[in-house]
Design a protein around this motif. Structure first.
Motif, PDB file in Angstrom:
ATOM      1  N   THR A  51       7.493  16.263  -0.805  1.00  0.00           N
ATOM      2  CA  THR A  51       8.623  16.313  -1.816  1.00  0.00           C
ATOM      3  C   THR A  51       7.981  16.768  -3.185  1.00  0.00           C
ATOM      4  N   LEU A  52       8.829  17.435  -3.975  1.00  0.00           N
ATOM      5  CA  LEU A  52       8.308  17.617  -5.337  1.00  0.00           C
ATOM      6  C   LEU A  52       7.297  16.737  -5.981  1.00  0.00           C
ATOM      7  N   LEU A  53       7.923  15.514  -5.967  1.00  0.00           N
ATOM      8  CA  LEU A  53       7.269  14.392  -6.608  1.00  0.00           C
ATOM      9  C   LEU A  53       5.855  14.377  -6.212  1.00  0.00           C
ATOM     10  N   MET A  54       5.696  14.426  -4.763  1.00  0.00           N
ATOM     11  CA  MET A  54       4.158  14.302  -4.221  1.00  0.00           C
ATOM     12  C   MET A  54       3.568  15.467  -4.757  1.00  0.00           C
ATOM     13  N   VAL A  55       3.836  16.583  -4.842  1.00  0.00           N
ATOM     14  CA  VAL A  55       2.972  17.839  -5.617  1.00  0.00           C
ATOM     15  C   VAL A  55       2.737  17.588  -6.794  1.00  0.00           C
ATOM     16  N   LEU A  56       3.639  17.059  -7.742  1.00  0.00           N
ATOM     17  CA  LEU A  56       3.529  16.783  -9.257  1.00  0.00           C
ATOM     18  C   LEU A  56       2.497  15.714  -9.476  1.00  0.00           C
ATOM     19  N   ILE A  59      -1.187  17.247  -8.995  1.00  0.00           N
ATOM     20  CA  ILE A  59      -1.151  18.114  -9.988  1.00  0.00           C
ATOM     21  C   ILE A  59      -1.863  17.246 -11.090  1.00  0.00           C
ATOM     22  N   GLU A  60      -1.065  16.027 -11.244  1.00  0.00           N
ATOM     23  CA  GLU A  60      -1.659  15.207 -12.517  1.00  0.00           C
ATOM     24  C   GLU A  60      -2.798  14.451 -12.102  1.00  0.00           C
ATOM     25  N   ARG A  61      -3.145  14.119 -10.829  1.00  0.00           N
ATOM     26  CA  ARG A  61      -4.502  13.920 -10.327  1.00  0.00           C
ATOM     27  C   ARG A  61      -5.506  14.700 -10.547  1.00  0.00           C
ATOM     28  N   LYS A  62      -5.141  15.974 -10.325  1.00  0.00           N
ATOM     29  CA  LYS A  62      -6.366  17.032 -10.388  1.00  0.00           C
ATOM     30  C   LYS A  62      -6.569  17.142 -11.846  1.00  0.00           C
ATOM     31  N   ALA A  63      -5.471  17.244 -12.878  1.00  0.00           N
ATOM     32  CA  ALA A  63      -5.692  17.203 -14.218  1.00  0.00           C
ATOM     33  C   ALA A  63      -6.590  16.023 -14.704  1.00  0.00           C
ATOM     34  N   ASP A  64      -6.507  14.949 -14.256  1.00  0.00           N
ATOM     35  CA  ASP A  64      -7.190  13.755 -14.586  1.00  0.00           C
ATOM     36  C   ASP A  64      -8.686  13.803 -13.863  1.00  0.00           C
ATOM     37  N   GLY A  65      -8.822  15.061 -12.984  1.00  0.00           N
ATOM     38  CA  GLY A  65     -10.235  14.766 -12.378  1.00  0.00           C
ATOM     39  C   GLY A  65     -10.381  14.208 -11.298  1.00  0.00           C
ATOM     40  N   ARG A 163      20.604   7.524   8.066  1.00  0.00           N
ATOM     41  CA  ARG A 163      19.512   8.521   7.722  1.00  0.00           C
ATOM     42  C   ARG A 163      19.213   8.631   6.402  1.00  0.00           C
ATOM     43  N   ILE A 164      19.923   8.235   5.446  1.00  0.00           N
ATOM     44  CA  ILE A 164      19.693   8.060   3.780  1.00  0.00           C
ATOM     45  C   ILE A 164      18.541   7.069   3.678  1.00  0.00           C
ATOM     46  N   LEU A 165      18.945   5.895   4.491  1.00  0.00           N
ATOM     47  CA  LEU A 165      17.899   4.670   4.066  1.00  0.00           C
ATOM     48  C   LEU A 165      16.683   5.224   5.252  1.00  0.00           C
ATOM     49  N   GLU A 166      16.457   5.792   6.196  1.00  0.00           N
ATOM     50  CA  GLU A 166      15.204   6.126   6.595  1.00  0.00           C
ATOM     51  C   GLU A 166      14.496   6.974   5.978  1.00  0.00           C
ATOM     52  N   VAL A 167      15.222   8.153   5.347  1.00  0.00           N
ATOM     53  CA  VAL A 167      14.415   9.148   4.252  1.00  0.00           C
ATOM     54  C   VAL A 167      14.085   8.477   3.302  1.00  0.00           C
ATOM     55  N   TYR A 168      14.831   7.655   2.648  1.00  0.00           N
ATOM     56  CA  TYR A 168      14.308   6.801   1.500  1.00  0.00           C
ATOM     57  C   TYR A 168      13.177   6.042   1.699  1.00  0.00           C
ATOM     58  N   LEU A 169      13.063   5.236   2.832  1.00  0.00           N
ATOM     59  CA  LEU A 169      11.901   4.469   3.042  1.00  0.00           C
ATOM     60  C   LEU A 169      10.783   5.180   3.523  1.00  0.00           C
ATOM     61  N   ASN A 170      10.963   6.489   3.809  1.00  0.00           N
ATOM     62  CA  ASN A 170       9.723   7.365   4.291  1.00  0.00           C
ATOM     63  C   ASN A 170       9.154   8.096   3.105  1.00  0.00           C
ATOM     64  N   VAL A 171       9.945   8.214   1.993  1.00  0.00           N
ATOM     65  CA  VAL A 171       9.570   9.294   0.962  1.00  0.00           C
ATOM     66  C   VAL A 171       9.043   8.612  -0.241  1.00  0.00           C
ATOM     67  N   ILE A 172       9.859   7.357  -0.392  1.00  0.00           N
ATOM     68  CA  ILE A 172       9.817   6.657  -1.850  1.00  0.00           C
ATOM     69  C   ILE A 172       8.210   6.379  -2.040  1.00  0.00           C
ATOM     70  N   GLU A 173       8.177   6.769  -3.351  1.00  0.00           N
ATOM     71  CA  GLU A 173       6.562   6.422  -3.944  1.00  0.00           C
ATOM     72  C   GLU A 173       6.395   4.898  -4.017  1.00  0.00           C
ATOM     73  N   MET A 174       5.161   4.277  -3.324  1.00  0.00           N
ATOM     74  CA  MET A 174       4.931   2.906  -3.241  1.00  0.00           C
ATOM     75  C   MET A 174       3.526   2.615  -3.800  1.00  0.00           C
ATOM     76  N   GLY A 175       3.018   3.479  -4.515  1.00  0.00           N
ATOM     77  CA  GLY A 175       1.687   3.347  -5.050  1.00  0.00           C
ATOM     78  C   GLY A 175       1.020   4.428  -5.404  1.00  0.00           C
ATOM     79  N   ASP A 176       0.014   4.445  -6.109  1.00  0.00           N
ATOM     80  CA  ASP A 176      -0.791   5.632  -6.300  1.00  0.00           C
ATOM     81  C   ASP A 176      -1.222   6.491  -5.191  1.00  0.00           C
ATOM     82  N   GLY A 177      -0.610   7.475  -4.784  1.00  0.00           N
ATOM     83  CA  GLY A 177      -0.845   8.412  -3.674  1.00  0.00           C
ATOM     84  C   GLY A 177      -0.274   7.920  -2.482  1.00  0.00           C
ATOM     85  N   ILE A 178       0.552   6.861  -2.651  1.00  0.00           N
ATOM     86  CA  ILE A 178       1.165   6.086  -1.323  1.00  0.00           C
ATOM     87  C   ILE A 178       2.531   6.231  -1.336  1.00  0.00           C
ATOM     88  N   TYR A 179       2.927   6.864  -0.034  1.00  0.00           N
ATOM     89  CA  TYR A 179       4.582   7.247   0.027  1.00  0.00           C
ATOM     90  C   TYR A 179       4.986   6.646   1.248  1.00  0.00           C
TER      91      TYR A 179
END
Length: 242
Positions: A51-56, A59-65, A163-179
């Motif tokens: 997802t775009l959030l994962m990419v962003l 990018i934030e992690r890279k900017a923070d070294g 399907r909505i709940l399946e996708v939700y529970l597989n892509v939602i951010e659940m920690g730093d770098g954890i989805y």
């Protein structure tokens, strides 16, 4: 009538750029509708790889070294613990199975709270959050909210609630770098999300609003209170009949 038509034709003749602009805007609108509908239908059967959030976030992690981090593993709906499903619905959207994508009472409450200058509340349903996470970028602009409403309607039309709940529970951010539920279960409890207990699922769900700041590994009294409320809601929820 003839005069009106001739007047319009003269106006268009004098302003060819206006006709050209209208034609381009119409084509762009039609193409957007077609592409978005095809995109939504495709993801009813294809699991979104990223997802775009994962990419962003990276990018934030890279900017923070920091190093690239993307912990995720797709799990089928039937392989996700019923405790995790119930905890998510109890925490985020107790009317999930009843509404068509929007909880208007929650939206009204959130709008009234925000208008009074209180802490910003979203009032978003699981369907809205899924639409935002999968198809859009993070943010609070009215433009993004408009696209969010549009994609929410599309997934409610073309996807099932399951399907909505399946996708939700597989892509939602659940920690730093954890989805997703599987990555969270492995990170916090060293087990599959299929084996999560009620308490564990509720504690994970209690961190949904701010997953990079809150963590089940170091739950504060506030997080424990949220867990208690979620557990109480899980008892009241009743069966999830999809």
């Amino acid at each position: 009538m003839a005069r009106k038509r001739s007047s319009k034709s003269r106006t268009t003749a004098k302003r060819p750029w206006l006709k050209k602009t209208i034609n381009i805007a119409t084509k762009v609108f039609i193409y957007f509708l077609l592409v978005s509908v095809i995109w939504v239908i495709a993801l009813r059967f294809i699991n979104p790889p990223i997802t775009l959030l994962m990419v962003l976030r990276n990018i934030e992690r890279k900017a923070d070294g920091k190093a690239f981090k993307l912990e995720k593993k797709w799990v089928k709906f039937e392989d996700i613990s019923d405790n995790m499903k119930r905890a998510a619905v109890s925490a985020e959207d107790q009317l999930f199975l009843k509404h068509i994508g929007f909880d208007f009472k929650s939206i009204e409450k959130a709008f009234a709270s925000n208008a009074k200058g209180k802490k910003i509340k979203g009032g978003s349903t699981i369907s809205q959050q899924t639409a935002k996470n999968v198809f859009l970028w993070p943010g609070r602009s009215w433009i993004r909210k408009g696209f969010e409403a549009y994609f929410t309607l599309l997934i409610e039309i073309f996807w099932s609630k399951e399907r909505i709940l399946e996708v939700y529970l597989n892509v939602i951010e659940m920690g730093d770098g954890i989805y997703g539920a599987e990555a969270a279960a492995q990170e916090y409890y060293n087990k599959s999300c299929h084996k999560l207990s009620r308490n564990q699922a509720a504690l994970i769900a209690s961190c949904f609003p701010n997953p990079r700041r809150w963590t089940p590994k170091n739950a504060t009294p506030y997080i424990r209170h949220r867990q208690y409320l979620i557990l109480r809601n899980m008892k009241r929820l009743g069966p999830l009949d999809f």
